[in-house]
Motif scaffolding. Sequence first.
Motif, PDB file in Angstrom:
ATOM      1  N   ARG A   1       0.838  -1.211   0.000  1.00  0.00           N
ATOM      2  CA  ARG A   1       0.000   0.000   0.000  1.00  0.00           C
ATOM      3  C   ARG A   1       0.871   1.259   0.000  1.00  0.00           C
TER       4      ARG A   1
ATOM      5  N   ALA B   1      -0.225   4.219   2.634  1.00  0.00           N
ATOM      6  CA  ALA B   1      -0.893   3.844   3.901  1.00  0.00           C
ATOM      7  C   ALA B   1      -0.019   4.167   5.105  1.00  0.00           C
TER       8      ALA B   1
ATOM      9  N   ALA C   1       3.672   5.617   7.209  1.00  0.00           N
ATOM     10  CA  ALA C   1       5.060   5.163   7.366  1.00  0.00           C
ATOM     11  C   ALA C   1       5.041   3.648   7.534  1.00  0.00           C
TER      12      ALA C   1
ATOM     13  N   ILE D   1       5.193   0.430   9.172  1.00  0.00           N
ATOM     14  CA  ILE D   1       5.008   0.166  10.608  1.00  0.00           C
ATOM     15  C   ILE D   1       6.089  -0.777  11.154  1.00  0.00           C
TER      16      ILE D   1
ATOM     17  N   ARG E   1      -1.118  -9.111  10.437  1.00  0.00           N
ATOM     18  CA  ARG E   1      -0.658  -9.337   9.067  1.00  0.00           C
ATOM     19  C   ARG E   1      -0.136 -10.772   8.944  1.00  0.00           C
TER      20      ARG E   1
ATOM     21  N   LYS F   1      -2.729 -13.642   8.656  1.00  0.00           N
ATOM     22  CA  LYS F   1      -3.441 -13.830   7.388  1.00  0.00           C
ATOM     23  C   LYS F   1      -2.870 -14.984   6.570  1.00  0.00           C
TER      24      LYS F   1
HETATM   25  N1  COA Z   1       3.348  -0.213   7.116  1.00  0.00           N
HETATM   26  C1  COA Z   1       3.791  -1.429   6.774  1.00  0.00           C
HETATM   27  N2  COA Z   1       3.065  -2.296   6.039  1.00  0.00           N
HETATM   28  C2  COA Z   1       1.845  -1.898   5.645  1.00  0.00           C
HETATM   29  C3  COA Z   1       1.325  -0.647   5.976  1.00  0.00           C
HETATM   30  C4  COA Z   1       2.137   0.223   6.747  1.00  0.00           C
HETATM   31  N3  COA Z   1       1.735   1.455   7.092  1.00  0.00           N
HETATM   32  N4  COA Z   1       0.086  -0.526   5.442  1.00  0.00           N
HETATM   33  C5  COA Z   1      -0.146  -1.684   4.795  1.00  0.00           C
HETATM   34  N5  COA Z   1       0.922  -2.500   4.929  1.00  0.00           N
HETATM   35  C6  COA Z   1       1.073  -3.849   4.383  1.00  0.00           C
HETATM   36  C7  COA Z   1       0.234  -4.843   5.179  1.00  0.00           C
HETATM   37  O1  COA Z   1       0.901  -5.233   6.354  1.00  0.00           O
HETATM   38  C8  COA Z   1       0.076  -5.957   4.157  1.00  0.00           C
HETATM   39  O2  COA Z   1       1.262  -6.717   4.134  1.00  0.00           O
HETATM   40  P1  COA Z   1       1.224  -8.302   3.847  1.00  0.00           P
HETATM   41  O3  COA Z   1       0.680  -8.432   2.433  1.00  0.00           O
HETATM   42  O4  COA Z   1       2.639  -8.702   3.981  1.00  0.00           O
HETATM   43  O5  COA Z   1       0.291  -8.890   4.862  1.00  0.00           O
HETATM   44  C9  COA Z   1      -0.030  -5.188   2.838  1.00  0.00           C
HETATM   45  O6  COA Z   1       0.528  -3.913   3.070  1.00  0.00           O
HETATM   46  C10 COA Z   1      -1.463  -5.011   2.389  1.00  0.00           C
HETATM   47  O7  COA Z   1      -2.177  -4.443   3.476  1.00  0.00           O
HETATM   48  P2  COA Z   1      -3.594  -5.024   3.990  1.00  0.00           P
HETATM   49  O8  COA Z   1      -3.790  -4.517   5.383  1.00  0.00           O
HETATM   50  O9  COA Z   1      -3.664  -6.480   3.746  1.00  0.00           O
HETATM   51  O10 COA Z   1      -4.532  -4.275   2.925  1.00  0.00           O
HETATM   52  P3  COA Z   1      -6.035  -3.813   3.080  1.00  0.00           P
HETATM   53  O11 COA Z   1      -6.401  -3.267   1.758  1.00  0.00           O
HETATM   54  O12 COA Z   1      -6.856  -4.895   3.702  1.00  0.00           O
HETATM   55  O13 COA Z   1      -5.971  -2.614   4.166  1.00  0.00           O
HETATM   56  C11 COA Z   1      -5.128  -0.567   5.102  1.00  0.00           C
HETATM   57  C12 COA Z   1      -5.333  -1.423   3.834  1.00  0.00           C
HETATM   58  C13 COA Z   1      -4.388   0.690   4.632  1.00  0.00           C
HETATM   59  C14 COA Z   1      -6.473  -0.200   5.737  1.00  0.00           C
HETATM   60  C15 COA Z   1      -4.280  -1.361   6.131  1.00  0.00           C
HETATM   61  O14 COA Z   1      -3.145  -1.898   5.485  1.00  0.00           O
HETATM   62  C16 COA Z   1      -3.801  -0.522   7.284  1.00  0.00           C
HETATM   63  O15 COA Z   1      -4.532  -0.258   8.215  1.00  0.00           O
HETATM   64  N6  COA Z   1      -2.525  -0.062   7.229  1.00  0.00           N
HETATM   65  C17 COA Z   1      -1.924   0.710   8.275  1.00  0.00           C
HETATM   66  C18 COA Z   1      -2.424   2.134   8.244  1.00  0.00           C
HETATM   67  C19 COA Z   1      -1.807   2.947   9.353  1.00  0.00           C
HETATM   68  O16 COA Z   1      -2.068   2.757  10.531  1.00  0.00           O
HETATM   69  N7  COA Z   1      -0.946   3.897   8.951  1.00  0.00           N
HETATM   70  C20 COA Z   1      -0.311   4.794   9.848  1.00  0.00           C
HETATM   71  C21 COA Z   1       1.073   4.363  10.142  1.00  0.00           C
HETATM   72  S1  COA Z   1       1.795   5.477  11.287  1.00  0.00           S
END
Ligand code: COA
Length: 255
Positions: A25, A64, A66, A68, A251, A254
């Motif tokens: 993302r 999405a 920084a 994490i 994550r 899944k």
């Molecule tokens: N940092 C690291 N990895 C991230 C990420 C982030 N901010 N956002 C998404 N990813 C990764 C997920 O861990 C996942 O990895 P994987 O395929 O190895 O499991 C991949 O991107 C896809 O994300 P997923 O959550 O499966 O997609 P989704 O479409 O169901 O949901 C979001 C999308 C954006 C709602 C969700 O990824 C999310 O909540 N991300 C974090 C957002 C956040 O809190 N950002 C602020 C950071 S300070």
Amino acid sequence: MDEQRTLLEIADRIAIVTLNAPERRNAIDRAMVDALHADLTRLESVPELAAVVITGAGDKAFAAGADIAQLKERTSRDAAAAINSTLFARVENFPVPMIAAVRGFCLGGGCELAIACDLRVAGQSAKFGQPEVTLGIIPAAGATYRLPRLIGLGRARDLVYTGRILDAAEAERIGLVNRVVPDAEVLDAALALAREIAHAGPLAVRAAKAAMNALARPNEGMALTLESALQAVLFDSTDKHARMQAFLDKRQKKS
Ligand code: COA
């Protein structure tokens, strides 16, 4: 991973910078920050550049936030280095207008990057938010002072204290985005805006940006330092570690 974290195209005085980690993302990791700095350095020397469009690869996210996994390992010492904050200040201060073209999720550091840009064009299904507090930290790459300036203190407090996610219509209503268009037209609409800017007097546009920036942020240096100092305390907290681990564990479950 040796993929290119950003893609850069330049044509007709307009640059397009694409955040390129769609499978994550477009989460902003250290390599992406470095790639964006390199792009800005290159763009600084492009003569007659009129505008820059920043977008995300794929249709699921602008960014999405920084990364994490990296954020979890960052300590108070890293907060002092203000890694994302320094990049976003450079975006804000870049001499020509920056336009964020947003499809999908625009969260955390992704939203902070978008609001460091001069203008935002969003697709109808875009989603905005600053969910940092749900991870035990604050949005310390500019949102605590840029967001109130853009949408007002009351609305910024609502978003930053709750971490709630807004749809594109609400984002437009509160002034977080300038235009909402059908998802498939986001990049074209951002480029059309960039072309409109490119038709104006180039020196005048740069002067207008410099003047509005200077007036809008008399205390930016102080705000930036305070954000980083507060984040330094949070980066070492057990609450932050537990909340970020919970995101990473979900994550892993899944697969
Ligand atoms: N940092 C690291 N990895 C991230 C990420 C982030 N901010 N956002 C998404 N990813 C990764 C997920 O861990 C996942 O990895 P994987 O395929 O190895 O499991 C991949 O991107 C896809 O994300 P997923 O959550 O499966 O997609 P989704 O479409 O169901 O949901 C979001 C999308 C954006 C709602 C969700 O990824 C999310 O909540 N991300 C974090 C957002 C956040 O809190 N950002 C602020 C950071 S300070």
